[in-house]
Enzyme design. Sequence first.
Site, PDB file in Angstrom:
ATOM      1  N   SER A 668       0.958  -1.152  -0.019  1.00 50.02           N
ATOM      2  CA  SER A 668      -0.039   0.075   0.216  1.00 50.02           C
ATOM      3  C   SER A 668       0.913   1.173   0.022  1.00 50.02           C
ATOM      4  O   SER A 668       1.467   1.436  -0.886  1.00 50.02           O
ATOM      5  CB  SER A 668      -0.899   0.134   1.193  1.00 50.02           C
ATOM      6  OG  SER A 668      -2.059   0.853   0.936  1.00 50.02           O
ATOM      7  N   ASP A 741      -9.102  -4.710  -5.861  1.00 52.37           N
ATOM      8  CA  ASP A 741      -8.880  -3.862  -4.662  1.00 52.37           C
ATOM      9  C   ASP A 741      -9.821  -3.094  -4.338  1.00 52.37           C
ATOM     10  O   ASP A 741     -10.297  -2.255  -5.416  1.00 52.37           O
ATOM     11  CB  ASP A 741      -7.466  -3.185  -5.166  1.00 52.37           C
ATOM     12  CG  ASP A 741      -6.816  -2.511  -3.969  1.00 52.37           C
ATOM     13  OD1 ASP A 741      -7.445  -2.150  -2.943  1.00 52.37           O
ATOM     14  OD2 ASP A 741      -5.434  -2.450  -3.723  1.00 52.37           O
ATOM     15  N   HIS A 775      -7.412  -5.689  -1.365  1.00 53.95           N
ATOM     16  CA  HIS A 775      -6.310  -4.757  -0.910  1.00 53.95           C
ATOM     17  C   HIS A 775      -5.123  -5.920  -0.039  1.00 53.95           C
ATOM     18  O   HIS A 775      -4.035  -5.546  -0.605  1.00 53.95           O
ATOM     19  CB  HIS A 775      -6.654  -3.622  -0.207  1.00 53.95           C
ATOM     20  CG  HIS A 775      -5.182  -2.433  -0.047  1.00 53.95           C
ATOM     21  ND1 HIS A 775      -4.574  -2.029  -1.009  1.00 53.95           N
ATOM     22  CD2 HIS A 775      -4.759  -2.139   1.035  1.00 53.95           C
ATOM     23  CE1 HIS A 775      -3.767  -1.238  -0.593  1.00 53.95           C
ATOM     24  NE2 HIS A 775      -3.860  -1.248   0.700  1.00 53.95           N
TER      25      HIS A 775
END
Length: 803
Positions: A668, A741, A775
Site C-alpha cells: 500500500s 482492490d 487490497h
Amino acid sequence: MLRALLCGVFVLTVSIDAFGQEGYQKPPRAVVDILDAPAPPALSVSPTGDNILLIQTARYPSIEEVAAPMLRLAGVRLNPKTNGPHRPPRVTGLSIVPVAGGEPKPLALPDKARVGFPFWAADGKRFAVLNTTDAGIELWVGDVADLKLQKVKGVRLNGAIGESAQWMPDNRSLLVQLIPEGRGEVPAPPVAPSGPVVQESGGRAAPVRTFQDLLKDPHDAALFEYYCTSQLAVVNGEPEKPKVQPVGKPGIVIGSDPSPDGQSVLVFRANTPFSYLHPYTAFPRSVEVYRTGDGTKTGTVAELPLQDKVPIEGVPTGPRSVRWVPTMPHTLIWAEAQDDGDPKKKVPHRDALFTANAEGEIRGTELLKVEHRFAGLDFFPTGNRMLVRDYDRDRKWGRTFLAPTTAILAAAEPKLLWERSVQDHYGDPGSPVMRTLPSGHAVIRTAGDPAGDTFFLRGDGSTPKGDRPFLDRYDLKTGKAERLFHCPEGIYEEVARVLNVSGSKVLVRRESVTEPPNYFYRDGTHEKQLTKNTDPAPELRKAKKQLVTTKRADGAVISFTLHLPPGHKEGDKVPGVFYAYPVEFASADTAGQVTGSPHRFTSVTGYSHLFFLTQGYAVMEVSMPIVGPPETANNNFVEQLRDNAAAALDKAAEFGIDKGRVGVMGHSYGAFMTANLLAHSDLFSAGIARSGAYNRTLTPFGFQNERRTFWEAPEVYGKMSPFYHADKIKEPLLLIHGAADSNPGTFPVQSERMYQAVRGTGGTVRLVLLPHEDHGYAARESIGHVLYEQFAWFDKYVKAAKK
C-alpha cells in the site's frame, strides 16, 4: 491493456505484450508447512467474566471461496446468493472453558456450517452466531448451561449492510435485520440503457476522495436498494417458536442500537437520492427512534443530506456520533460542528455536545462545547460523569476532560485530566478499561471505591527499550495513577481483561521470543494457564531478533527491528529485506520514539515479509518517519525517505547485512515508498511493491495525510509520484496487486500504468495481478503464489547480485 477473465494468476513481463497465464505456483515445502499449520484459537470472554469461548477458524479460504459471486455496490461487497458479505468469517470449532480454569467443552456446530464469530448476551448466559448457507443467513443461539446451539426457525437475516443481529437488554430477545417478506425478484438488467448517466455540480466546491465500488448506473442503484433493504425486528421467545415484532417499515438500515431500558431503538436509515461519487456512508440518512413494543416511530433526531461537500479532513454538519447515554433509560447524546465542519475555519469552539430525551419529540439541549474536534467519549457508571476527548489536527494534539452528562450539572467547566501529542507514545497514560452493563452498553470499569472516583487505565507502556504494557488505577480526585501491573522485562505480557473491581483477578496474555501467545487466569499470586498454543514454526525460533536505533543525517532518531536468519554467525554477511511503511510526525521527538517489543513471539502468516527468514535473508522492519508540520511535511517526502533508508542500512551493516544485496518492499503506502526509493536512490538491488498507488494526480483531493489538493500543491504531487520518475527506476521492480482492490486510491490501474511506464522506459519490471483479491490477499492459492513470486524475484536480483 486486456483484462483477465479466467481464474488463475496472470503475469505481465517485459518479453510479452499480453497476459500470460502461468497458474498458481507454490513456495518451498518449509514455507507451505508453516502456512498449513492450524491457526491458534481466538478468545471471546463473556461480559460477566465467567466463561471464555475458544474460537477455531479456517485460516485461509480457497480461491473458489474468494471467487464466489460478488456485487460491488456503493462501497458494499455482497454475495447475491446469501444476501450477506462476500467473504464472511468461517468458524470451524467452538468450545467453552471457565475463566477460572478447566477443560474446554466443545459445542456441536450445524452440519456443513459456515458459522461467524459468536456474540454474547450481556448476562453471559447465552450467545448467538450467524450461519451462512446457500439459501441465506440463519440465526442460531447457544446456551452456556446445556452447551447446545439451536436454530431460530423462520428467521432469514439480511447481512448485506448494518448489524444483522444483536442482543436486546432483556438478554432473551434479539434485534435483527430480516429479508423483507415478499420483496420480489432481483431487478433485471435493462436490455438497453434508458439514457445516459448524468452528474452535475452547482458551482460549490465538493472535494471527493477516490472511492471504489461505487454505483455506476440506475441498475446498480436498484440492486443496492433491493439487497440492502431489510426489515428491522425484535425476535422474542424460544428458537422453536419465535415471535417476531417488526420495527418500522422496511428500509436501508445501516445501523441500529437498543436503548438501555430496551423500550426504544435508535435507527439509522440511508435514503435516496443515491450518489455515483460516494459510498453509502455519505448517502442522505434519517436518524430516528422507534418503540420496540409496537414498532412505531416516536421521534426523529435528524434528516441529513448527502455528504458531498464535506471539506478535506472535515466533518458533516448536523447531528453526528449519535448514541445512547448508557446510564440513563432513553437519553441520547450527539455532537454537532460549530465550524460548518471545516477544519480551516477559525472559531472558538469546533464542536458542541447535545443531549435529548428520546420520549416524544426530540429536542436537543446543548450540554457543552469543545475547543477542538470532538474525538469520542466514555461514560462512568455512576455520578452522571463522562470522559470527553477532543483533537487538534494542526498540532496532532489530544485532550481528555471530565464532564457532566446532564445539562443540570453542565454549569461547571469540564476538568482537564491529561493532554499530549497523540504521537507521544512514551507519555500515553493509557485508555479506560470498560465493562458491560446488564443492558449490553459499555461503561468505564471503576475500581471499587464507593464514590466511583477511581478507574483502570491500560496502555502499551512504550519505552526506549520497547513496549512494557501496564495496568493503572487512576484517582480523579488526586490526579495520580497507581501501577497495579507492569510487564516484566524479557517477555511480553499484557492484561487482556480485568475481571473484578479491585483488579486482583485478571486475564493475562503472555508471549516471549520462544513461546507463542497464551492466556492465563491470575488471581493475586495464583495463576492457571487457559490455552496451550504451540509453535507452528520451531525452526524460526533460531532466528535472532533485536531492536536497533540510529540517527539519520539531520539527527532525527529512527528505529527498526532486525531479524537475522536461523544459523547466522557473527561476521557473516547475508542479503537483506528492507520492509517499511512511511508515517508522518509533527515533531522529531515523537518520530524517534520506539514502539513494539523485541520480546514478542514472531508469528509468520499470510504473505508476510518475515517468510524471507526461511530463505536465508535478514529482515529489517523499519520506521520511516516523515517529520514536519502537518500541512507541509510532504514537501521533502522523498529526501526523508532516502535519509531514513540510508541511515538504517548503514546501521544494519554493523550486524551482518550486506548493503550491496538488499531489496526494499512494502504494501500500500509502503509500495508507494518502495517505488520512490528505487526512483530516487541507488540504495537497493531490487524492489517489491504490493497494492500501491504511484500516480498521485489520480488522487487529487489528498491522500494518506496530505491535506492539500493537487491544484494547491502540483509540484509536491508530481515530485512524490514515482510514475513521474519511472524512467529513473533501473533496479528490477516486482508489482503485485489484487485485481479487486477496494481500498480508496489504490485502483489496480495504478500498478498497470506503473508497469507500462517502467517497461516503456527500459526498466526491468514484472506485474502480477491476483484474480478476485482485495487490497490484502486472502486465498490460500494467492498467498502461496505471492510468496513464490517474492522469493523468486529477490533470489534472482538481490541474493545473486554482485557483491
